[in-house]
Enzyme design. Structure first.
Site, short mmCIF file in Angstrom:
data_model
loop_
_atom_site.label_atom_id
_atom_site.label_comp_id
_atom_site.label_asym_id
_atom_site.label_seq_id
_atom_site.Cartn_x
_atom_site.Cartn_y
_atom_site.Cartn_z
CD GLU A 227 -25.77 -27.55 -17.92
OE1 GLU A 227 -26.76 -27.47 -17.13
OE2 GLU A 227 -24.99 -28.87 -17.75
CB CYS A 261 -30.63 -28.43 -16.08
SG CYS A 261 -28.93 -28.56 -14.89
#
Length: 463
Positions: A227, A261
């Site tokens: 990720e 993020c």
């Protein structure tokens, strides 16, 4: 490892790195622990995870203060993070058995065919500092409950958080060495990934770090989940509730100091509502309180380090030099600590850092577009593909636009978030694989087909 409080610049603690022999011993213990842990029933692992949730709730203030001290997260947001980790544990404590239950398949008369989900072994997790509890529990809760054992290499600026998480599992009664933390710098990760005792690895972090880990794991045929970064578009269509979108958008960009993020980073706004939206976004950004992260009233704390602040400001300066306009913010605050104010940039030219790079801090880039098709093109004008948000009063239209955006998740009239009940992950430069929900717990298992025949088949197949 020196822990520097980013709100004051003071060194508040020091941890000794683990030596190579200590890491080797930890890997040996992980291998031994797996041999017995894998034989525990899923129900028993679920009960232990429920106990971990209780530990998190009982000590939430203690753990939250560790986060705030080490990486500057405002205390109210740190408490919420601990609470979210407890919710995650509750989720898998309730649903892991169903997620891991064997699947039946069509088969000839007299046979039974199933897919069983068996653990792989020790899993290495390389985790970031920005959500120092949530990111770790996102891997640990499902993977440990599936029967794997965990090895955490946490970010070097949050070793206290790593120790606190190990404390959670110890207090919950987990067997010794089912979860361990390795205090090592990033340049020693490759050797751990390559070790035969490590069976899989997951990383949340930067693109270069992800590529390095995936390369090493690939050489040794080990499964990985990555990720990585994001440059999430926040699309405001011409029929959106502008004031609500601006209010949520300001928070989606600035919570956790903008260090997320899945934060909204590129605001793609229809021309018909552009001026109204920019005015409202600026007003909402300016209303946020920047200050002492230990105060309950603080909305935006410091950046996690002075170095990160300097990198962010260099990106802003380069974007302004290229032609971007600063609507608010744009300069580090003149005070002790790594404080950067909520910043809004408009007239962002193509190719500047605010347009092409991930700005990991409280800086919003706003774009004016002419219509829905242009909005979709701009939303997809990135190498990242983690999340996206679409704002419209017509939910059918919102769903239609969502289907055209290239991302791992798209939320209509919501900010992007990770939720234990739904899969989470990205595409493109944002990585691969999924965390959370059923998809997450099944990432690091052996999907083993078991074919049972009542009697041998005398007709030998040709292949």
């Amino acid at each position: 490892m020196d822990v520097v409080n980013p709100a004051t610049g003071e060194c508040v603690d020091t941890y000794e790195e683990h030596t190579e022999s200590e890491v080797d011993a930890a890997l040996a213990r992980a291998e031994d622990a797996f041999a017995s842990w894998r034989d525990r029933s899923v129900r028993e692992r679920e009960r232990l995870l429920a106990d971990a949730a209780d530990v998190l709730r009982e000590h939430e203030r203690e753990y939250a203060e560790t986060m705030t001290r080490e990486m500057g997260k405002p205390i109210s947001q740190a408490i919420s993070e601990v609470q979210k980790c407890a919710w995650l544990c509750d989720h898998y404590a309730e649903h892991a058995s169903a997620y891991l239950d064997a699947d039946a398949h069509p088969s000839p008369p007299g046979t039974t065919v199933t897919t069983e989900y068996e653990p792989l072994g020790p899993v290495l997790a390389v985790m970031p500092w920005n959500y120092p509890f949530w990111q770790v529990f996102r891997f640990a809760a499902p993977y440990l409950t599936a029967g794997n054992v965990g090895l955490l290499k946490h970010a070097s600026n949050v070793p206290g958080c790593a120790a606190a998480i190990a404390d959670v599992f110890e207090r919950a009664g987990y067997p010794e060495d089912v979860f361990q933390t390795l205090l090592i710098p990033g340049d020693r990760v490759e050797r751990v990934v390559a070790d035969d005792r490590v069976r899989a690895a997951t990383l949340t972090g930067s693109g270069p770090a992800g590529r390095s880990l995936a390369s090493t794991a690939g050489e040794h045929l080990k499964k990985t989940v990555l990720e990585l970064g994001g440059s999430d578009p926040f699309v405001v269509l011409d029929d959106a509730d502008v004031q609500t979108a601006a209010s949520v958008g300001a928070w989606a960009r600035n919570q956790n100091g903008g260090q997320s993020c899945i934060a909204a980073k590129r605001f793609v706004v229809a021309d018909a509502v552009y001026d109204e939206f920019v005015d409202a976004l600026v007003a909402n950004a300016e209303s946020l309180t920047v200050g002492d992260p230990t105060s309950e009233d603080t909305d935006v704390g410091p950046q996690a380090s002075r170095e990160l602040l300097e990198t962010l400001h260099e990106q802003v300066e380069a974007s302004v030099d290229a032609g971007a306009t600063v609507e608010t913010g744009g300069e580090p605050l003149d005070r002790d600590g790594a404080f950067y104010p909520p910043t809004v940039l408009t007239d962002v030219p193509a190719g500047c850092p605010a347009d092409t790079e991930e700005l990991f801090g409280p800086v919003a880039a706003v774009y004016r577009v002419d219509g829905e098709d242009a909005a979709v093109r701009k939303a997809n004008d990135t190498d990242f593909g983690l999340g996206a948000s679409v704002w419209t009063t017509d939910t059918d239209r919102g769903q239609r636009v969502a289907s055209r955006i290239d991302a791992g998740c798209v939320y209509v009239n919501e900010l992007v978030k990770s939720d234990p009940r739904v899969p989470f992950g990205g595409v493109g430069e944002s990585g691969y694989g999924r965390e959370l929900s059923e998809a997450g717990i099944q990432e690091f298992v052996n999907r083993k087909t078991v074919w049972v025949a009542d009697e041998p088949d005398t007709d030998v197949p040709t292949e």
